[in-house]
Design an enzyme around this catalytic site. Structure first.
Site, PDB file in Angstrom:
ATOM      1  N   SER A   1       0.833  -1.205   0.000  1.00 45.28           N
ATOM      2  CA  SER A   1       0.000   0.000   0.000  1.00 45.28           C
ATOM      3  C   SER A   1       0.880   1.272   0.000  1.00 45.28           C
ATOM      4  O   SER A   1       1.564   1.516  -0.988  1.00 45.28           O
ATOM      5  CB  SER A   1      -0.954  -0.093   1.210  1.00 45.28           C
ATOM      6  OG  SER A   1      -1.890   0.928   1.174  1.00 45.28           O
TER       7      SER A   1
ATOM      8  N   ASP B   1     -10.653  -4.351  -3.792  1.00 47.72           N
ATOM      9  CA  ASP B   1      -9.979  -3.414  -2.879  1.00 47.72           C
ATOM     10  C   ASP B   1     -10.820  -2.136  -2.772  1.00 47.72           C
ATOM     11  O   ASP B   1     -11.008  -1.431  -3.768  1.00 47.72           O
ATOM     12  CB  ASP B   1      -8.575  -3.100  -3.450  1.00 47.72           C
ATOM     13  CG  ASP B   1      -7.716  -2.309  -2.479  1.00 47.72           C
ATOM     14  OD1 ASP B   1      -8.295  -1.580  -1.643  1.00 47.72           O
ATOM     15  OD2 ASP B   1      -6.486  -2.420  -2.568  1.00 47.72           O
TER      16      ASP B   1
ATOM     17  N   HIS C   1      -8.155  -5.017   0.359  1.00 46.86           N
ATOM     18  CA  HIS C   1      -6.900  -4.280   0.534  1.00 46.86           C
ATOM     19  C   HIS C   1      -5.863  -5.124   1.301  1.00 46.86           C
ATOM     20  O   HIS C   1      -4.671  -4.928   1.173  1.00 46.86           O
ATOM     21  CB  HIS C   1      -7.184  -2.965   1.265  1.00 46.86           C
ATOM     22  CG  HIS C   1      -6.079  -1.961   1.126  1.00 46.86           C
ATOM     23  ND1 HIS C   1      -5.670  -1.447  -0.087  1.00 46.86           N
ATOM     24  CD2 HIS C   1      -5.288  -1.367   2.053  1.00 46.86           C
ATOM     25  CE1 HIS C   1      -4.684  -0.583   0.102  1.00 46.86           C
ATOM     26  NE2 HIS C   1      -4.428  -0.522   1.390  1.00 46.86           N
TER      27      HIS C   1
HETATM   28  C1  MLT Z   1      -1.300   6.102   0.023  1.00 54.27           C
HETATM   29  O1  MLT Z   1      -1.520   7.202   0.475  1.00 54.27           O
HETATM   30  O2  MLT Z   1      -0.161   5.663  -0.183  1.00 54.27           O
HETATM   31  C2  MLT Z   1      -2.486   5.300  -0.361  1.00 54.27           C
HETATM   32  O3  MLT Z   1      -3.658   5.991  -0.053  1.00 54.27           O
HETATM   33  C3  MLT Z   1      -2.470   3.950   0.262  1.00 54.27           C
HETATM   34  C4  MLT Z   1      -2.621   4.015   1.748  1.00 54.27           C
HETATM   35  O4  MLT Z   1      -1.731   4.448   2.426  1.00 54.27           O
HETATM   36  O5  MLT Z   1      -3.673   3.575   2.239  1.00 54.27           O
END
Ligand code: MLT
Length: 208
Positions: free
Chosen positions: A109, A159, A190
């Site tokens: 992520s 997700d 996710h």
């Molecule tokens: C991010 O900001 O890198 C994305 O939104 C993924 C997350 O951190 O949930």
């Protein structure tokens, strides 16, 4: 696990490898994680590889991240560039301090997003990447030459945070830059699933 990690600008953990033929893994956690989070995953994916695991320096409501965001899925692009370069400098310093070849980034992520950003800004720094639940919320062109660097992208079919289209766009862009991209959509959200682990494990057995 090293008890006295040298200060290379990031709180981190380093675990030396037991087989120099395995590429080191650079473990990059998701929002709210820390340097401990992905160690078990790294050990499971490539048991004999060296593991390098830095903690993101940005805090969002107390949760560590690698860069600031303005809202979910909306990056603070200035901070994104600065933090990418700061993390890349850490990786370069750690490679020197621990005598490591270019590592394979294993990012989840938020960690996956800074990993692809390091690849685009500094194509020689990494030996490859596994990008799990990554997104591409803007057009990063012009693209560098990624010269066959192996990249595995793992997206979740349901997700709720990252539309599959964004992962597909990331795969297309990295391919356009010349990377050797494997793109897989697993049935899930996710969070990681057993399919993610088996796909990442077999990919690493060939590329790690
Ligand atoms: C991010 O900001 O890198 C994305 O939104 C993924 C997350 O951190 O949930």
């Amino acid at each position: 696990m090293s008890e006295q990690a040298p200060d290379l600008g990031f709180i981190h953990r380093f675990s030396p490898g037991r087989d120099d033929s395995r590429k080191p893994l650079l473990l990059l956690h998701g929002t709210g994680g820390d340097e401990n989070d992905l160690i078990p995953l790294g050990q499971r994916l490539s048991a004999a590889a060296a593991l390098l695991s830095p903690r993101g320096k940005v805090l969002e409501n107390g949760m560590p991240r690698y860069f600031r965001r303005l809202a979910e899925g909306q990056f603070d692009l200035d901070d994104f560039s600065t933090r990418t370069d700061e993390l890349a400098a850490f990786v370069a310093a750690a490679r020197k301090a621990y005598r490591l070849p270019p590592p394979i980034a294993v990012g989840l992520s938020n960690g996956a997003n800074i990993a692809w950003s390091m690849l685009l800004r500094n194509p020689k720094l990494l030996g490859g990447a596994i990008l799990m639940r990554a997104m591409m919320p803007f057009d990063p062109r012009p693209l560098p030459d990624l010269d066959g660097i192996p990249i595995l992208i793992l997206a979740g079919s349901n997700d709720p945070l990252i539309p599959v289209d964004q992962a597909a766009l990331l795969a297309a862009l990295l391919g356009e830059a010349g990377a050797d991209v494997t793109y897989e959509v697993v049935y899930g959200g996710h969070g990681l699933t057993g399919d993610d682990l088996s796909l990442a494990g077999s990919w690493l057995a060939k590329n790690g």
